[in-house]
Design a protein around this motif. Structure first.
Motif, short mmCIF file in Angstrom:
data_model
loop_
_atom_site.label_atom_id
_atom_site.label_comp_id
_atom_site.label_asym_id
_atom_site.label_seq_id
_atom_site.Cartn_x
_atom_site.Cartn_y
_atom_site.Cartn_z
N PRO A 1 -36.03 -68.30 41.94
CA PRO A 1 -35.69 -69.59 43.03
C PRO A 1 -37.18 -70.04 42.58
CG PRO A 1 -35.61 -67.22 44.76
CD PRO A 1 -36.32 -66.95 43.09
N GLY A 2 -37.07 -71.29 42.45
CA GLY A 2 -38.36 -72.29 42.18
C GLY A 2 -38.80 -72.44 41.59
N ARG A 3 -37.86 -71.71 39.68
CA ARG A 3 -38.03 -71.37 38.60
C ARG A 3 -37.18 -72.29 38.14
NH1 ARG A 3 -40.79 -66.73 35.60
NH2 ARG A 3 -41.12 -68.21 34.26
N ARG A 4 -37.55 -72.88 36.67
CA ARG A 4 -35.89 -73.40 36.05
C ARG A 4 -36.05 -72.79 34.67
NH1 ARG A 4 -37.31 -80.03 36.01
NH2 ARG A 4 -37.30 -80.76 37.98
N SER A 5 -34.59 -72.58 34.46
CA SER A 5 -34.30 -71.49 33.53
C SER A 5 -34.76 -72.07 32.42
CB SER A 5 -32.86 -71.20 33.31
OG SER A 5 -32.34 -72.87 33.29
N SER A 6 -34.81 -71.34 31.27
CA SER A 6 -34.84 -72.22 29.78
C SER A 6 -33.44 -73.20 29.35
CB SER A 6 -35.11 -71.13 28.76
OG SER A 6 -33.86 -70.01 28.59
N ARG B 1 -34.10 -76.82 27.67
CA ARG B 1 -32.81 -77.45 26.70
C ARG B 1 -32.67 -78.76 27.22
NH1 ARG B 1 -29.96 -72.49 23.65
NH2 ARG B 1 -29.97 -71.73 26.50
N LEU B 2 -31.20 -78.43 28.38
CA LEU B 2 -30.44 -79.59 28.52
C LEU B 2 -30.96 -80.90 28.63
CD1 LEU B 2 -28.24 -76.83 30.75
CD2 LEU B 2 -27.93 -78.05 28.72
N LEU B 3 -32.22 -80.18 29.08
CA LEU B 3 -33.09 -81.84 29.28
C LEU B 3 -33.80 -82.80 27.86
CD1 LEU B 3 -35.45 -81.51 32.47
CD2 LEU B 3 -33.57 -83.25 32.14
N PRO C 1 -29.08 -81.43 34.29
CA PRO C 1 -28.89 -80.26 33.70
C PRO C 1 -28.20 -78.93 34.47
CG PRO C 1 -31.10 -80.84 33.25
CD PRO C 1 -29.96 -82.18 34.05
N SER C 2 -28.21 -78.85 35.82
CA SER C 2 -27.62 -78.22 36.93
C SER C 2 -26.27 -77.96 36.84
CB SER C 2 -28.35 -78.68 38.22
OG SER C 2 -29.77 -78.47 38.71
N SER D 1 -24.19 -69.99 24.10
CA SER D 1 -25.45 -69.92 24.00
C SER D 1 -25.79 -70.10 22.62
CB SER D 1 -25.77 -68.35 24.07
OG SER D 1 -24.77 -67.61 23.73
N ASP D 2 -24.51 -70.45 21.97
CA ASP D 2 -24.53 -70.66 21.10
C ASP D 2 -25.24 -71.78 20.54
OD1 ASP D 2 -23.47 -72.38 17.76
OD2 ASP D 2 -22.56 -70.46 18.00
#
Length: 998
Positions: A5-10, A14-16, A23-24, A40-41
């Motif tokens: 919680p509170g952290r953005r995934s990698s 990457r989407l940003l 991105p969410s 994941s490609d």
């Protein structure tokens, strides 16, 4: 892909980085089981990030995958990550078009149309599209097949495989194949109709020119003929049923949506005409009734479906009419009307977002190109193209348009059309509006290759290209005319003298040879002056052509330029002050009066560049300037020469403001309150004449008596002068009143007063270059046989004993204008009981006024004049309205203070406010009075001499029409409107003046 919680995934990051705005949501879509094998490609994210709208592309991909059958889903995903061509095409389409994403979701197998391309598929034509539609047997299947073909076309477009011109041509070819398929379905549904007639479908507009949009009405014309042995009436009925069915097949909305509207309103008589005509019926209409715009539309005619021989016959038959349109009688006024950009019907909140019709829009380019094609295509077959870009290239190659201008227009047109394509592709809706939503603008900018700051980059590029079009739209008509008389570099194309004359004639110049001589004189040479003229003239020529007399405008400009060419400020003013050049063009080409005033002192052109320059100066300001000039002068004649020079300058200011207010400019529309225009002219000319008389009075007194005349002296304005309603050609009606100073005998005072009057009149009528001011004192007691000037006591004695009712009526306009103000007020107090009699007029006086009016109507109307068109004495004209208002003033002025005014419109408004005349009748009288006053002003402005009737000369009549707000070719409407408005006013006069009312 869970994270603390509170952290953005990698993945979120990457989407940003790849351009996703949500991105969410994208992360949740990638987590779906349907995309498990590719989530994941990195290739997929890269490809999505390259699209116009990565979020939209991902949503579209998920919908296709979920809509597909189990075994097909993995095939799609495997192909997507291994085959770059498919990846680019499919995701490119999904990121640019929500509508095509919807289609693929409904028909998930259609993605396979994008898998492989043969070399022939890169540039399909009508035959290939017909093959793609071959299986369509009903409207629904035709829609599905059409969208499938459109999918492949859009994929080539968004991937950059095809450019704008090729994409537009393919869209037109797809439309051609679709019309053929729809007609085939209609024939299959009604074989008996098909057997009775030959039917040809002729494409018009962008479809005919092979430059179609993604979503646009497909303009068509239908031509029919009876088959051998079939009655023509029955054959036309059968052809009409087939044509109508074909239109419905394309236009109707079904479960598969719609294709586009088929619009047949360009046919003869438009919606009121038959849907299908025979070839001979078409030709009969075009030869007899067609307007210039209809030939302009036919320029793009192309047979596309149905009977090919009949379609070709139609195109061959109308072609000579199209290319001979410039020889038609009404071509020039039609062109002048068409050249004015029609934006009146665009809502104000949309005009700045209009790609097609707004200023600097697509229509500007298309119209300019088509007009030049019509003008020069009659002698140059290389211009016979339905494509805007091809025609623009041919115009440049032939020297009809400057190469640099053509290149800039080509670039701007391609950009604006690309914007239009991308806007329409998104939802496949017919629109020409640039979106306002930030997300839509971002998608649009990215679709055009703008990635750093798409919205800012898009707006900047759009405004730049629109500005180019706006600047060049008019110039391309005229810049080559300068090349025709200039020394060009070797190898440069130019208009021939003949072609230049043809163009000038088509644009309204009556003497093209003289116009070319003026252009050569103004722009030849290598001086800085000539260089500035070459910059100014293309725009000025357009403004001249927008008037009723372009030749006069150009000649006047040459004269002013010759007079001021060596002054350093003149050309700089026109070049740098945006409004000055246009204002000058309007003034020089609208008639004779303003140019005549300007030519006598060309330096007055500086007024046109000053934002405050066109505002009338107050009487106090004018009197201060005039009296100061008289004080500096050595003698009376030189003093009044300066005074008359001021009057000439101020008359020019007034005429210029009137013309510019009536015509309008590119930045400010024409004044809609015509009453305000008339009032401004009347007040300005009145104040100017009052100041001039004050200056002449001071000069006459100083010459002989120094600072003080032996008698107090005042000038009383009468008639239109006293009413502040002077027109440009009006005399100044006056009375002179004096009062001996203490210790001065009546004889000495009388001699001095008469001497001053005589000297004033002489000075104001001396022959000079400045217009004279005629003083008319015929309204004085005893008329021409009475003394020119009287004392206040003499006026009192006369009015008490001898005054007639018409003299009391004339005194309604009496107002002090110059000289002793206290004496002027005393005179007003003296005559108030006469003009506003206590308890109003008696019945005998009313009958006398009516008798005088009837006598004037029968005796003073000029012989041969049309009483329905005489602005002063005619039916419902100035005299009718003024006598009606004056009768109300004399009846009720004693009780209603608002009626105690010398001004007609003020008195009429006061009568209405007091309930003495119904508002509707007051409005009718006011409208007629204002119109008649404007007609008199217009005649003076146009002809340079006063007149009360419309001119008989066609060009002068057209100029009056332009001043009054009528487009070229509508002088008949002007005369009809004048008769209608004054006829209604006369009905009120009959009731209020001659009848029992009031």
């Amino acid at each position: 892909m869970t994270t603390a919680p509170g952290r953005r995934s990698s993945t979120f990051t990457r989407l940003l980085r790849h351009g996703f705005t949500d991105p969410s949501a994208a992360e949740q879509l990638l987590d779906l089981d349907a995309l498990a094998s590719v989530r994941s490609d990195p290739v997929l994210l890269e490809a999505l990030g390259a699209t116009a709208d990565p979020d939209l592309a991902l949503r579209g991909l998920v919908r296709i995958v979920e809509a597909g059958e189990e075994g097909e889903r993995q095939v799609l995903l495997d192909t997507l990550v291994t085959a770059k061509p498919l990846r680019d095409r499919l995701l490119g389409v999904l990121g640019a078009s929500e509508a095509l994403g919807d289609h693929l979701a409904r028909h998930p197998r259609d993605w396979q149309a994008l898998v492989t391309y043969e070399s022939a598929d890169l540039h399909p034509g009508v035959a290939e599209f017909e093959q793609g539609l071959a299986d369509a047997i009903d409207p629904d299947s035709l829609r599905v097949a059409y969208r499938r073909c459109l999918l492949t076309l859009a994929a080539r477009d968004v991937c950059g495989t095809t450019g704008l011109a090729q994409t537009a041509a393919e869209l037109a070819d797809l439309a051609t194949a679709t019309l053929r398929a729809a007609l085939a379905i209609a024939r299959t549904a009604a074989p008996e109709d098909a057997a009775q007639c030959r039917l040809a479908v002729v494409a018009m507009g962008k479809c005919g020119g092979r430059e179609l949009n993604y979503i646009s009405d497909v303009d068509v014309i239908f031509v029919g003929e009876a088959r051998d042995g079939v009655d023509e009436t029955k054959a036309m009925q059968a052809a009409t049923r087939l044509a109508a069915h074909m239109m419905r097949i394309c236009s109707d909305t079904t479960v598969e949506g719609t294709i586009w509207e088929v619009d047949a309103n360009l046919r003869p008589e438009g919606r009121n005409g038959p849907l299908v005509r025979t070839l001979s019926s078409h030709l009969a209409y075009y030869q007899r009734w067609a307007k210039t715009w209809e030939f302009q539309a036919l320029l793009k005619a192309r047979a596309v479906a149905g009977d090919p021989e009949l379609g070709a016959e139609y195109v061959d038959a109308v072609s000579p009419l199209v290319w001979g349109a410039a020889d038609r009688e009404n071509f020039v006024p039609d062109v002048q009307k068409m050249r004015r950009r029609v934006v009146d019907n665009i809502p104000a909140d949309r005009i700045e977002r209009e790609l097609k019709l707004g200023p600097g829009g697509l229509r500007d380019v298309e119209f300019a190109v088509q007009l030049l094609q019509l003008v020069h295509g009659r002698s140059d077959a290389s211009l016979h193209s339905g494509s805007t870009l091809e025609a623009l290239r041919a115009l440049a190659e032939g020297g009809y348009v400057g190469r640099a201008d053509a290149a800039q227009l080509d670039e701007a047109y391609r950009f604006l059309r690309s914007m239009e394509h991308r806007i329409q592709l998104y939802r496949l809706r017919r629109t020409h509006l640039v979106p306002e939503d930030e997300a839509d603008l971002r998608r649009l900018g990215r679709s055009l290759g703008m990635r750093t700051d798409p919205v800012a980059e898009l707006n900047k590029a759009w405004k730049r290209h629109a500005s180019v079009v706006r600047r060049l739209h008019e110039k391309i008509f005229y810049r080559p005319l300068l090349d025709a008389v200039a020394q060009l570099a070797p190898g440069e194309s130019r208009l021939s003298a003949k072609a230049a004359a043809i163009r000038l004639e088509a644009l309204g110049y009556a003497d093209p040879a003289a116009a070319l001589r003026h252009l050569e004189a103004l722009s030849s040479g290598v001086t800085r002056k000539a260089a500035i003229q070459r910059t100014l003239l293309p725009v000025l020529l357009g403004w001249f052509a927008d008037s009723a007399d372009p030749d006069a405008g150009l000649l006047g400009f040459r004269k002013v330029s010759d007079a001021l060419g060596k002054t350093p400020w003149y050309l700089r003013l026109l070049r740098d002050e945006g409004a000055a050049a246009e204002n000058l063009a309007r003034v020089l080409s609208a008639g004779r009066l303003a140019p005549d005033l300007l030519m006598r002192a060309p330096e007055a052109v500086a007024i046109l560049g000053d934002p405050e320059g066109l505002k009338p100066r107050t009487r106090e300001h004018l009197e201060q300037e005039v009296l100061a000039a008289v004080g500096r002068a050595g003698d009376a004649e030189s003093a009044v020469a300066v005074v008359r020079g001021v009057r000439r300058r101020e008359l020019f200011r007034t005429t210029a403001a009137d013309l510019i207010g009536s015509y309008g400019t590119e930045d400010s529309p024409a004044e809609q309150d015509h009453g305000a225009l008339v009032d401004r002219v009347g007040s300005a000319v009145t104040d100017l004449n009052a100041a001039t008389i004050a200056g002449a009075l001071r000069a006459a007194v100083r010459e002989r008596w120094g600072d003080t005349l032996p008698t107090r002296f005042a000038v009383i304005g009468m008639g239109r002068f006293g009413g502040h309603e002077l027109s440009y050609g009006s005399d100044a009606d006056v009375l002179f009143v004096h009062q001996p100073r203490e210790g001065v005998s009546d004889e000495e005072a009388g001699r001095a007063a008469n001497a001053v009057v005589g000297e004033m009149r002489r000075l104001l009528q001396l022959p000079t270059a400045d217009p004279p001011l005629l003083i008319d004192a015929d309204l004085r007691p005893e008329g021409r046989t009475g003394p020119m000037v009287r004392t206040l006591k003499s006026y009192e004695a006369y009015y008490r004993r001898w005054s007639l009712v018409w003299e009391s009526q004339a005194l309604l306009r009496a107002e002090h204008m110059a000289g002793d103000a206290e004496l002027g007020r005393a005179f007003a107090e003296l005559v108030d009981p006469l003009r506003y009699p206590m308890e109003g007029l008696g019945e005998d006086a009313v009958r006398e006024i009516r008798r005088l009016k009837a006598r004037m109507e029968s005796e003073r109307m000029p012989r041969g004049a049309d009483p329905t068109l005489h602005a002063k004495l005619g039916r419902g004209g100035l005299s009718d309205v003024e006598w009606t208002v004056q009768l109300i003033q004399m009846r009720h002025g004693w009780a209603e203070p608002g009626l105690r005014t010398t001004r007609t419109r003020e008195a009429l408004a006061a009568a209405c406010a007091a309930g003495l005349i119904p508002a509707e009748e007051a409005q009718t009288l006011d409208e007629a009075w204002v119109l008649a006053a404007r007609v008199r002003n217009a005649v003076m402005l146009v002809r340079g001499r006063p007149g009360d009737t419309f001119p008989s000369d066609a060009r002068e009549l057209a100029a009056v029409g332009r001043y009054l707000g009528y487009e070229p070719g509508h002088v008949g409407d002007m005369l009809d409107d004048y008769r209608r408005i004054t006829r209604r006013a006369r009905a009120v006069v009959e009731e209020r003046f001659y009848g029992a009312a009031g």
